[in-house]
Design a protein around this motif. Structure first.
Motif, PDB file in Angstrom:
ATOM      1  N   ALA A  49      42.003  48.529  46.320  1.00  0.00           N
ATOM      2  CA  ALA A  49      42.343  47.104  46.343  1.00  0.00           C
ATOM      3  C   ALA A  49      42.407  46.634  47.787  1.00  0.00           C
ATOM      4  N   THR A  58      43.206  38.462  46.962  1.00  0.00           N
ATOM      5  CA  THR A  58      43.078  39.889  46.655  1.00  0.00           C
ATOM      6  C   THR A  58      41.739  40.225  46.021  1.00  0.00           C
ATOM      7  N   THR A  59      41.371  41.474  46.159  1.00  0.00           N
ATOM      8  CA  THR A  59      40.177  42.037  45.538  1.00  0.00           C
ATOM      9  C   THR A  59      40.544  43.399  44.973  1.00  0.00           C
ATOM     10  N   TYR A  60      40.044  43.700  43.778  1.00  0.00           N
ATOM     11  CA  TYR A  60      40.377  44.958  43.127  1.00  0.00           C
ATOM     12  C   TYR A  60      39.116  45.711  42.723  1.00  0.00           C
ATOM     13  N   ALA A  61      39.237  47.038  42.758  1.00  0.00           N
ATOM     14  CA  ALA A  61      38.147  47.864  42.272  1.00  0.00           C
ATOM     15  C   ALA A  61      38.147  47.864  40.747  1.00  0.00           C
ATOM     16  N   ASP A  62      36.964  47.881  40.191  1.00  0.00           N
ATOM     17  CA  ASP A  62      36.846  47.887  38.731  1.00  0.00           C
ATOM     18  C   ASP A  62      37.477  49.127  38.101  1.00  0.00           C
ATOM     19  N   LEU A  64      40.178  50.585  38.497  1.00  0.00           N
ATOM     20  CA  LEU A  64      41.607  50.528  38.188  1.00  0.00           C
ATOM     21  C   LEU A  64      41.982  49.171  37.602  1.00  0.00           C
ATOM     22  N   GLN A  65      40.990  48.487  37.083  1.00  0.00           N
ATOM     23  CA  GLN A  65      41.171  47.129  36.575  1.00  0.00           C
ATOM     24  C   GLN A  65      42.407  47.015  35.681  1.00  0.00           C
ATOM     25  N   GLY A  66      43.277  46.075  36.034  1.00  0.00           N
ATOM     26  CA  GLY A  66      44.437  45.787  35.224  1.00  0.00           C
ATOM     27  C   GLY A  66      45.609  46.715  35.420  1.00  0.00           C
ATOM     28  N   ARG A  67      45.436  47.790  36.175  1.00  0.00           N
ATOM     29  CA  ARG A  67      46.535  48.746  36.335  1.00  0.00           C
ATOM     30  C   ARG A  67      47.150  48.712  37.718  1.00  0.00           C
ATOM     31  N   THR A  69      48.325  46.338  41.298  1.00  0.00           N
ATOM     32  CA  THR A  69      48.607  45.061  41.933  1.00  0.00           C
ATOM     33  C   THR A  69      48.887  45.321  43.401  1.00  0.00           C
ATOM     34  N   ASP A  90      44.059  59.704  38.428  1.00  0.00           N
ATOM     35  CA  ASP A  90      44.542  58.934  39.572  1.00  0.00           C
ATOM     36  C   ASP A  90      45.121  59.835  40.662  1.00  0.00           C
TER      37      ASP A  90
END
Length: 124
Positions: A49, A58-62, A64-67, A69, A90
């Motif tokens: 992230a 913010t930008t997130y890696a796919d 870990l999507q949704g898990r 912040t 993980d």
């Protein structure tokens, strides 16, 4: 020496949560993008992230999507990574680093001031 200090890792059971902290040593976070990366045994380092510190975008890696912040505390000059519903995959050393902006994430050579990382182990 200018670098990050990561903390908050540990041993957690599958399904658990952790909040990792990333605090700079020797500089402030204003004007930087701060990204979390991780490196698992026998795997390449990968992005998790990124946050642009000044405006909080913010930008997130796919993967870990949704898990996850990513967030910041301006008063503490610290960035956090909340990871929920942890899975054994993980398990990794989690690092933070700075870049000019999150548009450069997750291109590792464009990030600097790497810390020593914090170990996260997910196991029952």
């Amino acid at each position: 020496q200018v670098q990050f200090v990561e903390s908050g890792g540990g041993l957690v059971q599958p399904g658990g949560s952790l909040r990792l902290s990333c605090a700079p040593s020797g500089f402030t976070l204003d004007g930087h993008a701060i990204a979390w990366f991780r490196e698992a045994p026998r795997r390449a380092r990968e992005g998790v992230a990124c946050i642009n510190y000044n405006d909080g975008t913010t930008t997130y890696a796919d993967l870990l999507q949704g898990r996850v912040t990513i967030s910041r505390d301006n008063a503490k000059n610290t960035v956090y990574l909340q990871v929920n519903n942890l899975e054994p995959k993980d398990t990794a050393v989690y690092y933070c680093a700075t870049g000019a902006k999150c548009e450069y994430y997750p291109i590792i050579p464009l990030f600097a001031n790497w810390g020593q990382g914090t170990q996260v182990t997910v196991s029952s």
